[in-house]
Design an enzyme around this catalytic site. Structure first.
Site, PDB file in Angstrom:
ATOM      1  N   HIS A 259      26.277   6.401 103.859  1.00  0.00           N
ATOM      2  CA  HIS A 259      27.464   5.946 104.563  1.00  0.00           C
ATOM      3  C   HIS A 259      28.336   5.042 103.683  1.00  0.00           C
ATOM      4  O   HIS A 259      27.840   4.281 102.857  1.00  0.00           O
ATOM      5  CB  HIS A 259      27.072   5.199 105.844  1.00  0.00           C
ATOM      6  N   ASN A 260      29.646   5.177 103.848  1.00  0.00           N
ATOM      7  CA  ASN A 260      30.666   4.346 103.185  1.00  0.00           C
ATOM      8  C   ASN A 260      30.794   4.598 101.686  1.00  0.00           C
ATOM      9  O   ASN A 260      31.543   3.891 101.004  1.00  0.00           O
ATOM     10  CB  ASN A 260      30.412   2.843 103.386  1.00  0.00           C
TER      11      ASN A 260
END
Length: 363
Positions: A259-260
């Site tokens: 994620h991210n």
């Protein structure tokens, strides 16, 4: 199909010599090539095997003496492996998915399909999804709510695009790839042993046993143009902002992007690479197979990691890295050479100690 040698040379922008009207219908390794095959003999060691097969034509390196190999024609490529890219595209007959929309596909009335889109059997397209023209969605795929997929995409069987994902043109995903699953984000009420270890680099402290609370992924995934995902590759959605993949990136099988993460343009991510959450990868980065990238670090442009490298800290642009923990490749190789010398060095020291002990005067 078939193609003449002249047609291939013209399409690839390379030189042809000999009987350029000769046609071929497939490619083969030199030793196994038949009379209608184009032998791929792009290095002298491969060309030596031509006499074992029946090829009448071959792709060779620029300047090769094709007549010496008994050929009738040859394609001469300054960079044969690059020419292979165009040649393979010419000869690829595709996955064989049927055109049109299969009657078993489930397509929400609010989904928007561009011109000439094909949808395979048992595929589901949710509300608000937008599929670009010329795209092929194979059987048993899932395209979630409000997904945007650009033109000329190809999703092979079993691909999953989860809600809100946005993908550019000419996207290719191989079986089992997943884009937009939730990120791996969990937290405990009090500081956990893992958090203490991260802070102290070794001491877990007296952390109590605790259950984990889930942090939901409110972001999505944004992918640029000309990106390819290997089989069972996964790109997780962001926690708040989107996970981002630049144009031209290629992912091998079983790659995992957390994620991210932000990845620049034209990166090559090899098999079983894992990139932990919130890391940033520059442009033209190559991560060798089984490389690992720790969370919240930065890797600069044009960095290359050797296989199984573990990157635990920031890497400046242009570095070539190897090992665990990652260090400059030449340094790592020098250390490895020194390590191999250790047994001999230990034996030498033991022999010296024995010699010294024998020469010491006794009381």
């Amino acid at each position: 199909m078939p193609f003449s040698i002249a047609e291939i040379a013209d399409a690839l922008g390379i030189r042809a010599e000999g009987n350029v009207a000769l046609t071929i219908s497939a490619v083969a390794e030199p030793a196994h090539a038949g009379p209608d095959d184009l032998a791929l003999a792009m290095k002298p060691e491969f060309a030596a095997q031509l006499t074992q097969g029946q090829a009448r034509a071959a792709m060779l390196w620029d300047g090769a003496d094709w007549r010496a190999f008994g050929l009738d024609a040859a394609l001469m490529a300054p960079r044969p492996r690059f020419a292979m890219s165009g040649l393979s595209a010419m000869l690829d007959t595709g996955s064989g998915y049927e055109t049109g929309i299969h009657p078993s596909a489930i397509i929400h009335p609010d989904a928007v399909l561009g011109a000439d889109v094909s949808i395979g059997a048992l595929t589901v397209i949710e509300a608000g999804a937008r599929i670009g023209s010329g795209s092929v969605i194979g059987p048993s795929c899932y395209v979630g709510k409000d997904v945007t997929l650009g033109a000329d995409a190809r999703l092979n069987s079993g691909v999953r695009l989860m809600h809100g994902v946005s993908i550019g043109d000419r996207f290719i995903a191989h079986p089992g790839a997943v884009v937009g699953a939730d990120g791996f984000s969990f937290v405990t009420p009090e500081a956990s042993g893992a958090e203490n270890v991260r802070e102290t680099l070794g001491d877990a402290g007296n952390a109590m046993a605790q259950s984990y609370a889930r942090i939901h992924s409110l972001g999505s995934v944004t992918i640029g143009d000309d990106v390819e995902l290997g089989a069972n590759a996964c790109i997780d959605r962001g926690t708040v902002r989107d996970t981002q993949i630049g144009n031209g990136c290629k992912f091998d099988n079983l790659a995992q992007v957390g994620h991210n993460v932000v990845i620049g343009n034209d990166c090559l991510i090899c098999a079983q690479v894992g990139i932990a959450g919130s890391s940033r990868i520059g442009n033209n980065v190559v991560l060798g197979g089984q490389s690992g990238v720790s969370d919240n670090i930065f890797i600069g442009d044009n960095v290359i990691t050797g296989g199984a490298t573990k990157v635990l800290s920031n890497v400046p642009a242009g570095r070539v890295m190897l090992g665990y923990p990652a260090m400059k490749m030449d340094t790592q190789l020098d250390l490895y050479k020194q390590l191999r010398r250790l047994p001999r060095l230990i034996a030498d020291v033991a022999a010296l100690k024995k010699t010294v002990s024998k020469t010491e005067p006794s009381d």
